[in-house]
Motif scaffolding. Structure first.
Motif, PDB file in Angstrom:
ATOM      1  N   ALA A 239       0.814  -1.216   0.000  1.00  0.00           N
ATOM      2  CA  ALA A 239       0.000   0.000   0.000  1.00  0.00           C
ATOM      3  C   ALA A 239       0.850   1.271   0.000  1.00  0.00           C
ATOM      4  CB  ALA A 239      -0.921   0.011   1.215  1.00  0.00           C
ATOM      5  N   VAL A 240       2.167   1.127   0.146  1.00  0.00           N
ATOM      6  CA  VAL A 240       3.052   2.286   0.180  1.00  0.00           C
ATOM      7  C   VAL A 240       3.212   2.837  -1.225  1.00  0.00           C
ATOM      8  CG1 VAL A 240       5.410   3.054   0.649  1.00  0.00           C
ATOM      9  CG2 VAL A 240       4.287   1.463   2.198  1.00  0.00           C
ATOM     10  N   SER A 241       3.087   4.142  -1.335  1.00  0.00           N
ATOM     11  CA  SER A 241       3.218   4.804  -2.627  1.00  0.00           C
ATOM     12  C   SER A 241       4.582   5.485  -2.710  1.00  0.00           C
ATOM     13  CB  SER A 241       2.100   5.841  -2.783  1.00  0.00           C
ATOM     14  OG  SER A 241       2.273   6.537  -3.990  1.00  0.00           O
ATOM     15  N   LEU A 242       5.403   5.024  -3.636  1.00  0.00           N
ATOM     16  CA  LEU A 242       6.723   5.597  -3.856  1.00  0.00           C
ATOM     17  C   LEU A 242       6.784   6.139  -5.278  1.00  0.00           C
ATOM     18  CD1 LEU A 242       8.955   2.821  -2.247  1.00  0.00           C
ATOM     19  CD2 LEU A 242       8.454   5.064  -1.282  1.00  0.00           C
ATOM     20  N   PRO A 243       7.614   7.151  -5.486  1.00  0.00           N
ATOM     21  CA  PRO A 243       7.765   7.666  -6.850  1.00  0.00           C
ATOM     22  C   PRO A 243       8.235   6.571  -7.805  1.00  0.00           C
ATOM     23  CG  PRO A 243       8.842   9.103  -5.243  1.00  0.00           C
ATOM     24  CD  PRO A 243       8.428   7.861  -4.519  1.00  0.00           C
ATOM     25  N   ASP A 244       7.808   6.662  -9.046  1.00  0.00           N
ATOM     26  CA  ASP A 244       8.200   5.671 -10.052  1.00  0.00           C
ATOM     27  C   ASP A 244       9.665   5.797 -10.434  1.00  0.00           C
ATOM     28  OD1 ASP A 244       5.675   4.549 -10.148  1.00  0.00           O
ATOM     29  OD2 ASP A 244       5.003   5.893 -11.742  1.00  0.00           O
ATOM     30  N   GLU A 245      10.186   6.982 -10.440  1.00  0.00           N
ATOM     31  CA  GLU A 245      11.558   7.226 -10.867  1.00  0.00           C
ATOM     32  C   GLU A 245      12.537   6.849  -9.747  1.00  0.00           C
ATOM     33  OE1 GLU A 245      14.233  11.082 -11.636  1.00  0.00           O
ATOM     34  OE2 GLU A 245      12.264  11.116 -12.623  1.00  0.00           O
ATOM     35  N   LEU A 246      13.550   6.059 -10.092  1.00  0.00           N
ATOM     36  CA  LEU A 246      14.530   5.581  -9.107  1.00  0.00           C
ATOM     37  C   LEU A 246      15.221   6.728  -8.389  1.00  0.00           C
ATOM     38  CD1 LEU A 246      16.139   3.364  -7.719  1.00  0.00           C
ATOM     39  CD2 LEU A 246      17.680   3.342  -9.687  1.00  0.00           C
ATOM     40  N   LYS A 247      15.592   7.762  -9.112  1.00  0.00           N
ATOM     41  CA  LYS A 247      16.296   8.891  -8.498  1.00  0.00           C
ATOM     42  C   LYS A 247      15.422   9.563  -7.439  1.00  0.00           C
ATOM     43  CE  LYS A 247      19.111  12.850  -9.849  1.00  0.00           C
ATOM     44  NZ  LYS A 247      19.616  13.607 -10.985  1.00  0.00           N
ATOM     45  N   ALA A 248      14.157   9.752  -7.737  1.00  0.00           N
ATOM     46  CA  ALA A 248      13.234  10.391  -6.789  1.00  0.00           C
ATOM     47  C   ALA A 248      12.993   9.499  -5.571  1.00  0.00           C
ATOM     48  CB  ALA A 248      11.912  10.718  -7.473  1.00  0.00           C
ATOM     49  N   THR A 249      12.853   8.210  -5.791  1.00  0.00           N
ATOM     50  CA  THR A 249      12.647   7.270  -4.688  1.00  0.00           C
ATOM     51  C   THR A 249      13.882   7.231  -3.795  1.00  0.00           C
ATOM     52  OG1 THR A 249      11.200   5.940  -6.057  1.00  0.00           O
ATOM     53  CG2 THR A 249      12.066   4.892  -4.086  1.00  0.00           C
ATOM     54  N   THR A 250      15.049   7.190  -4.422  1.00  0.00           N
ATOM     55  CA  THR A 250      16.296   7.174  -3.660  1.00  0.00           C
ATOM     56  C   THR A 250      16.416   8.429  -2.803  1.00  0.00           C
ATOM     57  OG1 THR A 250      17.384   5.854  -5.365  1.00  0.00           O
ATOM     58  CG2 THR A 250      18.811   7.044  -3.838  1.00  0.00           C
TER      59      THR A 250
ATOM     60  N   LEU B  90      13.984  10.284  -1.677  1.00  0.00           N
ATOM     61  CA  LEU B  90      12.978  10.184  -0.617  1.00  0.00           C
ATOM     62  C   LEU B  90      13.461   9.279   0.520  1.00  0.00           C
ATOM     63  CD1 LEU B  90      10.050  10.748   0.386  1.00  0.00           C
ATOM     64  CD2 LEU B  90       9.386   8.665  -0.841  1.00  0.00           C
ATOM     65  N   VAL B  91      13.975   8.118   0.179  1.00  0.00           N
ATOM     66  CA  VAL B  91      14.473   7.175   1.187  1.00  0.00           C
ATOM     67  C   VAL B  91      15.622   7.806   1.967  1.00  0.00           C
ATOM     68  CG1 VAL B  91      15.695   4.984   1.505  1.00  0.00           C
ATOM     69  CG2 VAL B  91      13.699   5.096  -0.005  1.00  0.00           C
ATOM     70  N   ARG B  92      16.558   8.407   1.256  1.00  0.00           N
ATOM     71  CA  ARG B  92      17.724   9.040   1.889  1.00  0.00           C
ATOM     72  C   ARG B  92      17.287  10.171   2.823  1.00  0.00           C
ATOM     73  NH1 ARG B  92      20.466  11.158  -2.536  1.00  0.00           N
ATOM     74  NH2 ARG B  92      19.318  13.075  -2.214  1.00  0.00           N
ATOM     75  N   THR B  93      16.382  11.011   2.357  1.00  0.00           N
ATOM     76  CA  THR B  93      15.917  12.158   3.143  1.00  0.00           C
ATOM     77  C   THR B  93      15.177  11.716   4.400  1.00  0.00           C
ATOM     78  OG1 THR B  93      15.764  13.499   1.152  1.00  0.00           O
ATOM     79  CG2 THR B  93      14.523  14.262   3.062  1.00  0.00           C
ATOM     80  N   GLU B  94      14.267  10.762   4.260  1.00  0.00           N
ATOM     81  CA  GLU B  94      13.497  10.298   5.410  1.00  0.00           C
ATOM     82  C   GLU B  94      14.388   9.598   6.429  1.00  0.00           C
ATOM     83  OE1 GLU B  94      10.386  11.160   6.207  1.00  0.00           O
ATOM     84  OE2 GLU B  94      10.538  12.399   4.408  1.00  0.00           O
ATOM     85  N   TRP B  95      15.360   8.836   5.950  1.00  0.00           N
ATOM     86  CA  TRP B  95      16.295   8.170   6.864  1.00  0.00           C
ATOM     87  C   TRP B  95      17.078   9.220   7.651  1.00  0.00           C
ATOM     88  CZ3 TRP B  95      16.732   2.822   7.241  1.00  0.00           C
ATOM     89  CH2 TRP B  95      17.714   2.361   8.109  1.00  0.00           C
ATOM     90  N   SER B  96      17.538  10.253   6.965  1.00  0.00           N
ATOM     91  CA  SER B  96      18.287  11.322   7.624  1.00  0.00           C
ATOM     92  C   SER B  96      17.424  12.067   8.639  1.00  0.00           C
ATOM     93  CB  SER B  96      18.833  12.311   6.588  1.00  0.00           C
ATOM     94  OG  SER B  96      19.775  11.678   5.758  1.00  0.00           O
ATOM     95  N   LYS B  97      16.168  12.336   8.282  1.00  0.00           N
ATOM     96  CA  LYS B  97      15.251  13.020   9.209  1.00  0.00           C
ATOM     97  C   LYS B  97      15.077  12.216  10.488  1.00  0.00           C
ATOM     98  CE  LYS B  97      12.118  15.374   6.056  1.00  0.00           C
ATOM     99  NZ  LYS B  97      10.698  15.429   5.635  1.00  0.00           N
ATOM    100  N   GLN B  98      14.886  10.906  10.331  1.00  0.00           N
ATOM    101  CA  GLN B  98      14.699  10.048  11.500  1.00  0.00           C
ATOM    102  C   GLN B  98      15.944  10.059  12.371  1.00  0.00           C
ATOM    103  OE1 GLN B  98      12.120   8.604  12.878  1.00  0.00           O
ATOM    104  NE2 GLN B  98      13.443   7.885  14.500  1.00  0.00           N
ATOM    105  N   GLY B  99      17.111  10.008  11.746  1.00  0.00           N
ATOM    106  CA  GLY B  99      18.359  10.053  12.515  1.00  0.00           C
ATOM    107  C   GLY B  99      18.521  11.352  13.276  1.00  0.00           C
ATOM    108  N   LYS B 100      18.171  12.464  12.628  1.00  0.00           N
ATOM    109  CA  LYS B 100      18.262  13.768  13.296  1.00  0.00           C
ATOM    110  C   LYS B 100      17.294  13.848  14.473  1.00  0.00           C
ATOM    111  CE  LYS B 100      19.793  16.243   9.216  1.00  0.00           C
ATOM    112  NZ  LYS B 100      19.390  17.134   8.115  1.00  0.00           N
ATOM    113  N   LYS B 101      16.113  13.306  14.287  1.00  0.00           N
ATOM    114  CA  LYS B 101      15.106  13.309  15.361  1.00  0.00           C
ATOM    115  C   LYS B 101      15.621  12.503  16.563  1.00  0.00           C
ATOM    116  CE  LYS B 101      10.184  12.395  15.987  1.00  0.00           C
ATOM    117  NZ  LYS B 101       8.952  11.955  15.337  1.00  0.00           N
ATOM    118  N   ALA B 102      16.207  11.362  16.286  1.00  0.00           N
ATOM    119  CA  ALA B 102      16.746  10.517  17.361  1.00  0.00           C
ATOM    120  C   ALA B 102      17.893  11.217  18.082  1.00  0.00           C
ATOM    121  CB  ALA B 102      17.199   9.176  16.802  1.00  0.00           C
ATOM    122  N   ARG B 103      18.798  11.838  17.322  1.00  0.00           N
ATOM    123  CA  ARG B 103      19.930  12.516  17.949  1.00  0.00           C
ATOM    124  C   ARG B 103      19.485  13.741  18.751  1.00  0.00           C
ATOM    125  NH1 ARG B 103      22.175   9.534  14.472  1.00  0.00           N
ATOM    126  NH2 ARG B 103      21.764  10.524  12.501  1.00  0.00           N
TER     127      ARG B 103
END
Length: 157
Positions: free
Chosen positions: A5-16, A18-31
Protein backbone atom coordinates in the motif's frame (compact mmCIF):
# COMPACT_ATOMS: atom_id res chain seq x y z
CA UNK A 1 2.47 -7.36 3.77
CA UNK A 2 1.33 -3.76 4.20
CA UNK A 3 4.19 -2.41 2.09
CA UNK A 4 2.09 -3.02 -0.99
CA UNK A 5 0.00 0.00 0.00
CA UNK A 6 3.05 2.29 0.18
CA UNK A 7 3.22 4.80 -2.63
CA UNK A 8 6.72 5.60 -3.86
CA UNK A 9 7.77 7.67 -6.85
CA UNK A 10 8.20 5.67 -10.05
CA UNK A 11 11.56 7.23 -10.87
CA UNK A 12 14.53 5.58 -9.11
CA UNK A 13 16.30 8.89 -8.50
CA UNK A 14 13.23 10.39 -6.79
CA UNK A 15 12.65 7.27 -4.69
CA UNK A 16 16.30 7.17 -3.66
CA UNK A 17 16.15 10.82 -2.62
CA UNK A 18 12.98 10.18 -0.62
CA UNK A 19 14.47 7.17 1.19
CA UNK A 20 17.72 9.04 1.89
CA UNK A 21 15.92 12.16 3.14
CA UNK A 22 13.50 10.30 5.41
CA UNK A 23 16.30 8.17 6.86
CA UNK A 24 18.29 11.32 7.62
CA UNK A 25 15.25 13.02 9.21
CA UNK A 26 14.70 10.05 11.50
CA UNK A 27 18.36 10.05 12.52
CA UNK A 28 18.26 13.77 13.30
CA UNK A 29 15.11 13.31 15.36
CA UNK A 30 16.75 10.52 17.36
CA UNK A 31 19.93 12.52 17.95
CA UNK A 32 17.87 15.53 19.06
CA UNK A 33 16.02 13.36 21.60
CA UNK A 34 19.35 11.93 22.76
CA UNK A 35 20.82 15.42 23.19
CA UNK A 36 17.81 16.43 25.29
CA UNK A 37 18.33 13.36 27.50
CA UNK A 38 21.97 14.30 28.04
CA UNK A 39 21.07 17.94 28.78
CA UNK A 40 17.90 17.69 30.86
CA UNK A 41 17.21 14.01 31.66
CA UNK A 42 13.45 14.52 31.90
CA UNK A 43 10.92 11.70 31.76
CA UNK A 44 9.46 13.04 28.50
CA UNK A 45 12.91 13.24 26.90
CA UNK A 46 13.62 9.58 27.59
CA UNK A 47 10.16 8.71 26.29
CA UNK A 48 10.91 10.64 23.07
CA UNK A 49 14.21 8.77 22.75
CA UNK A 50 12.33 5.49 23.15
CA UNK A 51 9.86 6.42 20.39
CA UNK A 52 12.68 7.52 18.08
CA UNK A 53 14.55 4.26 18.80
CA UNK A 54 11.43 2.23 18.00
CA UNK A 55 11.00 4.05 14.69
CA UNK A 56 14.68 3.55 13.87
CA UNK A 57 14.39 -0.16 14.59
CA UNK A 58 11.39 -0.38 12.27
CA UNK A 59 13.29 1.45 9.52
CA UNK A 60 16.18 -0.97 9.94
CA UNK A 61 13.76 -3.89 9.67
CA UNK A 62 12.23 -2.52 6.48
CA UNK A 63 15.64 -2.07 4.90
CA UNK A 64 17.21 -5.30 6.15
CA UNK A 65 17.47 -6.84 2.68
CA UNK A 66 19.72 -3.99 1.50
CA UNK A 67 22.55 -5.05 3.81
CA UNK A 68 21.34 -7.91 6.02
CA UNK A 69 24.28 -8.29 8.40
CA UNK A 70 24.66 -4.57 9.14
CA UNK A 71 20.93 -3.92 9.47
CA UNK A 72 20.45 -6.97 11.70
CA UNK A 73 23.26 -5.87 14.05
CA UNK A 74 22.02 -2.28 14.21
CA UNK A 75 18.45 -3.46 14.74
CA UNK A 76 19.49 -5.73 17.63
CA UNK A 77 21.11 -2.74 19.34
CA UNK A 78 18.04 -0.57 18.67
CA UNK A 79 15.76 -3.26 20.15
CA UNK A 80 17.96 -3.55 23.23
CA UNK A 81 17.83 0.24 23.62
CA UNK A 82 14.03 0.24 23.33
CA UNK A 83 13.85 -2.48 25.98
CA UNK A 84 16.05 -0.56 28.43
CA UNK A 85 14.06 2.62 27.83
CA UNK A 86 10.83 0.66 28.28
CA UNK A 87 11.95 -0.51 31.72
CA UNK A 88 12.95 3.05 32.58
CA UNK A 89 9.53 4.30 31.51
CA UNK A 90 7.76 1.63 33.58
CA UNK A 91 9.61 2.93 36.64
CA UNK A 92 8.55 6.49 35.80
CA UNK A 93 4.94 5.36 35.70
CA UNK A 94 5.32 3.51 39.01
CA UNK A 95 6.90 6.59 40.63
CA UNK A 96 4.03 8.76 39.36
CA UNK A 97 1.46 6.36 40.82
CA UNK A 98 3.33 6.29 44.14
CA UNK A 99 3.40 10.08 44.16
CA UNK A 100 -0.28 10.39 43.26
CA UNK A 101 -1.55 7.58 45.53
CA UNK A 102 0.96 7.13 48.36
CA UNK A 103 -1.54 5.26 50.55
CA UNK A 104 -1.41 2.31 48.18
CA UNK A 105 2.20 1.67 49.20
CA UNK A 106 1.88 1.46 52.96
CA UNK A 107 3.50 3.73 55.49
CA UNK A 108 5.88 6.61 54.74
CA UNK A 109 8.96 4.52 55.40
CA UNK A 110 7.92 1.85 52.90
CA UNK A 111 7.10 4.53 50.31
CA UNK A 112 10.46 6.20 50.85
CA UNK A 113 12.26 2.86 50.34
CA UNK A 114 10.28 2.22 47.16
CA UNK A 115 11.03 5.66 45.74
CA UNK A 116 14.73 5.31 46.60
CA UNK A 117 14.85 1.95 44.81
CA UNK A 118 13.03 3.39 41.78
CA UNK A 119 15.40 6.35 41.55
CA UNK A 120 18.48 4.17 41.91
CA UNK A 121 17.34 1.73 39.22
CA UNK A 122 16.20 4.53 36.91
CA UNK A 123 19.58 6.21 37.14
CA UNK A 124 21.31 2.95 36.23
CA UNK A 125 18.94 2.32 33.31
CA UNK A 126 19.32 5.87 32.05
CA UNK A 127 23.12 5.63 32.15
CA UNK A 128 22.99 2.32 30.28
CA UNK A 129 20.51 3.71 27.75
CA UNK A 130 22.56 6.85 27.10
CA UNK A 131 25.73 4.84 26.56
CA UNK A 132 23.99 2.50 24.11
CA UNK A 133 22.11 5.35 22.39
CA UNK A 134 25.39 7.18 21.86
CA UNK A 135 26.60 4.08 19.96
CA UNK A 136 23.36 3.42 18.08
CA UNK A 137 23.01 7.01 16.90
CA UNK A 138 26.71 7.83 16.52
CA UNK A 139 26.64 8.03 12.71
CA UNK A 140 25.89 11.38 11.21
CA UNK A 141 22.28 11.41 10.01
CA UNK A 142 23.13 12.73 6.55
CA UNK A 143 26.00 10.24 6.10
CA UNK A 144 23.89 7.25 7.13
CA UNK A 145 21.06 8.52 4.91
CA UNK A 146 23.44 8.66 1.94
CA UNK A 147 24.62 5.12 2.59
CA UNK A 148 21.02 3.84 2.73
CA UNK A 149 20.25 5.79 -0.43
CA UNK A 150 23.20 4.19 -2.23
CA UNK A 151 22.15 0.74 -1.03
CA UNK A 152 18.59 1.42 -2.23
CA UNK A 153 19.79 2.52 -5.66
CA UNK A 154 22.10 -0.49 -5.95
CA UNK A 155 19.33 -2.91 -4.93
CA UNK A 156 17.01 -1.43 -7.59
CA UNK A 157 19.47 -2.19 -10.41
Amino acid sequence: KKLGAVSLPDELKATTRLVRTEWSKQGKKARKALAHCHEQAGVEHFHDLRKASQAYGMHLGLMRSLWPSAMRAKRADAKRLVSILGHEHDLSVLAAVADREPDRFGNGERLALLLDAIIERQQALRAEALELADEVFSGLARKEGRIVGLLWRQAAK
